[in-house]
Motif scaffolding. Sequence first.
Motif, PDB file in Angstrom:
ATOM      1  N   SER A 229       0.854  -1.192   0.000  1.00 18.70           N
ATOM      2  CA  SER A 229       0.000   0.000   0.000  1.00 18.70           C
ATOM      3  C   SER A 229       0.886   1.236   0.000  1.00 18.70           C
ATOM      4  O   SER A 229       2.018   1.205   0.476  1.00 18.70           O
ATOM      5  CB  SER A 229      -0.941   0.018   1.208  1.00 18.70           C
ATOM      6  OG  SER A 229      -0.216   0.179   2.414  1.00 18.70           O
ATOM      7  N   SER A 230       0.349   2.339  -0.546  1.00 14.75           N
ATOM      8  CA  SER A 230       1.111   3.582  -0.633  1.00 14.75           C
ATOM      9  C   SER A 230       0.168   4.760  -0.413  1.00 14.75           C
ATOM     10  O   SER A 230      -0.837   4.897  -1.120  1.00 14.75           O
ATOM     11  CB  SER A 230       1.783   3.691  -2.006  1.00 14.75           C
ATOM     12  OG  SER A 230       2.295   4.993  -2.220  1.00 14.75           O
ATOM     13  N   VAL A 231       0.506   5.615   0.566  1.00 18.32           N
ATOM     14  CA  VAL A 231      -0.311   6.803   0.854  1.00 18.32           C
ATOM     15  C   VAL A 231       0.471   8.100   0.704  1.00 18.32           C
ATOM     16  O   VAL A 231      -0.095   9.182   0.802  1.00 18.32           O
ATOM     17  CB  VAL A 231      -0.922   6.745   2.273  1.00 18.32           C
ATOM     18  CG1 VAL A 231      -1.834   5.543   2.429  1.00 18.32           C
ATOM     19  CG2 VAL A 231       0.166   6.744   3.352  1.00 18.32           C
ATOM     20  N   GLY A 232       1.775   8.010   0.463  1.00 15.09           N
ATOM     21  CA  GLY A 232       2.600   9.208   0.353  1.00 15.09           C
ATOM     22  C   GLY A 232       2.264  10.024  -0.887  1.00 15.09           C
ATOM     23  O   GLY A 232       1.958   9.470  -1.943  1.00 15.09           O
ATOM     24  N   VAL A 233       2.313  11.346  -0.753  1.00 12.67           N
ATOM     25  CA  VAL A 233       2.044  12.256  -1.871  1.00 12.67           C
ATOM     26  C   VAL A 233       3.235  13.204  -1.993  1.00 12.67           C
ATOM     27  O   VAL A 233       3.478  14.024  -1.109  1.00 12.67           O
ATOM     28  CB  VAL A 233       0.761  13.069  -1.634  1.00 12.67           C
ATOM     29  CG1 VAL A 233       0.526  14.042  -2.788  1.00 12.67           C
ATOM     30  CG2 VAL A 233      -0.431  12.146  -1.459  1.00 12.67           C
ATOM     31  N   ALA A 234       3.987  13.090  -3.087  1.00 12.42           N
ATOM     32  CA  ALA A 234       5.157  13.952  -3.275  1.00 12.42           C
ATOM     33  C   ALA A 234       5.442  14.142  -4.759  1.00 12.42           C
ATOM     34  O   ALA A 234       6.409  13.605  -5.295  1.00 12.42           O
ATOM     35  CB  ALA A 234       6.377  13.357  -2.567  1.00 12.42           C
ATOM     36  N   PRO A 235       4.579  14.917  -5.465  1.00 13.14           N
ATOM     37  CA  PRO A 235       4.808  15.173  -6.890  1.00 13.14           C
ATOM     38  C   PRO A 235       6.131  15.910  -7.094  1.00 13.14           C
ATOM     39  O   PRO A 235       6.562  16.649  -6.203  1.00 13.14           O
ATOM     40  CB  PRO A 235       3.620  16.063  -7.289  1.00 13.14           C
ATOM     41  CG  PRO A 235       2.599  15.866  -6.218  1.00 13.14           C
ATOM     42  CD  PRO A 235       3.368  15.574  -4.970  1.00 13.14           C
ATOM     43  N   PRO A 236       6.775  15.718  -8.237  1.00  9.49           N
ATOM     44  CA  PRO A 236       6.278  14.968  -9.396  1.00  9.49           C
ATOM     45  C   PRO A 236       6.663  13.501  -9.411  1.00  9.49           C
ATOM     46  O   PRO A 236       6.287  12.769 -10.323  1.00  9.49           O
ATOM     47  CB  PRO A 236       6.942  15.694 -10.569  1.00  9.49           C
ATOM     48  CG  PRO A 236       8.262  16.124 -10.009  1.00  9.49           C
ATOM     49  CD  PRO A 236       7.998  16.491  -8.564  1.00  9.49           C
ATOM     50  N   GLY A 237       7.440  13.036  -8.436  1.00 10.20           N
ATOM     51  CA  GLY A 237       7.879  11.645  -8.429  1.00 10.20           C
ATOM     52  C   GLY A 237       6.959  10.756  -7.632  1.00 10.20           C
ATOM     53  O   GLY A 237       5.932  10.311  -8.106  1.00 10.20           O
ATOM     54  N   GLY A 238       7.309  10.503  -6.373  1.00  5.68           N
ATOM     55  CA  GLY A 238       6.461   9.684  -5.524  1.00  5.68           C
ATOM     56  C   GLY A 238       7.143   8.434  -5.044  1.00  5.68           C
ATOM     57  O   GLY A 238       8.146   7.977  -5.603  1.00  5.68           O
ATOM     58  N   GLU A 239       6.577   7.849  -3.978  1.00  5.36           N
ATOM     59  CA  GLU A 239       7.229   6.753  -3.266  1.00  5.36           C
ATOM     60  C   GLU A 239       7.019   5.373  -3.885  1.00  5.36           C
ATOM     61  O   GLU A 239       7.786   4.449  -3.635  1.00  5.36           O
ATOM     62  CB  GLU A 239       6.718   6.722  -1.828  1.00  5.36           C
ATOM     63  CG  GLU A 239       5.239   6.395  -1.715  1.00  5.36           C
ATOM     64  CD  GLU A 239       4.703   6.426  -0.296  1.00  5.36           C
ATOM     65  OE1 GLU A 239       5.431   6.852   0.617  1.00  5.36           O
ATOM     66  OE2 GLU A 239       3.535   6.020  -0.099  1.00  5.36           O
ATOM     67  N   LEU A 240       5.957   5.204  -4.690  1.00  3.47           N
ATOM     68  CA  LEU A 240       5.628   3.878  -5.223  1.00  3.47           C
ATOM     69  C   LEU A 240       6.387   3.620  -6.525  1.00  3.47           C
ATOM     70  O   LEU A 240       6.274   4.395  -7.474  1.00  3.47           O
ATOM     71  CB  LEU A 240       4.119   3.786  -5.490  1.00  3.47           C
ATOM     72  CG  LEU A 240       3.605   2.444  -6.018  1.00  3.47           C
ATOM     73  CD1 LEU A 240       3.725   1.364  -4.950  1.00  3.47           C
ATOM     74  CD2 LEU A 240       2.161   2.570  -6.489  1.00  3.47           C
ATOM     75  N   PRO A 241       7.173   2.529  -6.608  1.00  6.38           N
ATOM     76  CA  PRO A 241       7.889   2.242  -7.861  1.00  6.38           C
ATOM     77  C   PRO A 241       6.914   1.873  -8.972  1.00  6.38           C
ATOM     78  O   PRO A 241       6.103   0.961  -8.829  1.00  6.38           O
ATOM     79  CB  PRO A 241       8.797   1.056  -7.488  1.00  6.38           C
ATOM     80  CG  PRO A 241       8.180   0.437  -6.278  1.00  6.38           C
ATOM     81  CD  PRO A 241       7.468   1.539  -5.546  1.00  6.38           C
ATOM     82  N   ILE A 242       7.007   2.595 -10.076  1.00  8.57           N
ATOM     83  CA  ILE A 242       6.063   2.399 -11.186  1.00  8.57           C
ATOM     84  C   ILE A 242       6.157   0.997 -11.755  1.00  8.57           C
ATOM     85  O   ILE A 242       5.143   0.393 -12.131  1.00  8.57           O
ATOM     86  CB  ILE A 242       6.324   3.435 -12.303  1.00  8.57           C
ATOM     87  CG1 ILE A 242       6.277   4.861 -11.738  1.00  8.57           C
ATOM     88  CG2 ILE A 242       5.302   3.277 -13.417  1.00  8.57           C
ATOM     89  CD1 ILE A 242       4.987   5.211 -11.068  1.00  8.57           C
ATOM     90  N   ASP A 243       7.371   0.449 -11.821  1.00 13.86           N
ATOM     91  CA  ASP A 243       7.528  -0.869 -12.433  1.00 13.86           C
ATOM     92  C   ASP A 243       6.903  -1.980 -11.599  1.00 13.86           C
ATOM     93  O   ASP A 243       6.714  -3.095 -12.091  1.00 13.86           O
ATOM     94  CB  ASP A 243       8.996  -1.167 -12.734  1.00 13.86           C
ATOM     95  CG  ASP A 243       9.932  -0.894 -11.568  1.00 13.86           C
ATOM     96  OD1 ASP A 243       9.510  -0.222 -10.612  1.00 13.86           O
ATOM     97  OD2 ASP A 243      11.092  -1.346 -11.615  1.00 13.86           O
TER      98      ASP A 243
END
Length: 330
Positions: A229-243
Amino acid sequence: MDSTQTATSNHTKGEVALLSLSEAEIRNCIDLRKLLDALAEGFKALADDRVVIPARPQLDIPDAGYSLAMPAWMAGMHLTVKLVNVFEGNIARGIPSHLATIHLFDPETGMPVCIMDGTYITAVRTSGSAVLSVRELARRDARVATVVGAGVQASQHLNLLPLVRDFEEIRVFSKNFADARALASRHPGVTAVADLEAAVRSSDVVCLATHSYVPAISADWVQPGTHVSSVGVAPPGGELPIDLIARGNLFVEAREAFAPTPVGCCELAGIDPEAGTDLGAMLLGRRPGRTSDRQITIYKAMGVAMEDMVAADLAYREARRRGAGQSISL
């Protein structure tokens, strides 16, 4: 002049009594198990189009932060409007980066009913939605959970996780090990860990709760059968690996998760919305949840006003039952 208009113009609001609830009173009035159930019902209502959620306006304050208005309503609830201010510089000042108030109004007259602290509700409803995803999507035999982060969200995850599984071990990791150790000391049975890769590789549940602009973990560390699960918000990147999304099944609060920020999740930019399943649709049995013990399930949250509405309703009803709070006049 129209007599109806004349009569209407003579009406005055007068003094209106409403309930005021502090942060401490809100904490005492929200039962965390009931919150998880209320969120589940809220997600079902969201999937059924029974919740009215207008687009949230954002007011930007250069070099300081931003303010959001988050309204929501459904039949049986008060009109609910959360005003939340996000000022990252607050952390250095020793105060939360997210500060909020929630306002309830009578849906028949529009009269104000209650004003309450929204800072705690923002924290607990966000972690609550993530832990609800653990309840519904993690393997039944999940025994080890790792929380990544040591802030407000991580702390709330540690309060909620024991309610949904009988974990043998709950760990917490932070880039600053002292922060992880301090947080673990406030939660009986929680262990601070220094090796994040080893922790993720041996976990059945991984909860990301950071303010990281880059992936907080590597997708390669996540083993088959894990729920993330992921709740962090940090544009433009972010904590969840896209792959990681390509390796598993993605679940979201609503279609808006794929919209551009600040409404949607920065990690989901450019991803086909059909790649995700609404949590409510899964809870209603319209879409599948976990289908095998080898499947990786992923929940990405961006926060929706429905969550504030149901949490505030829970707090308000319990406060009225207990006679808690202060009566103030407007």
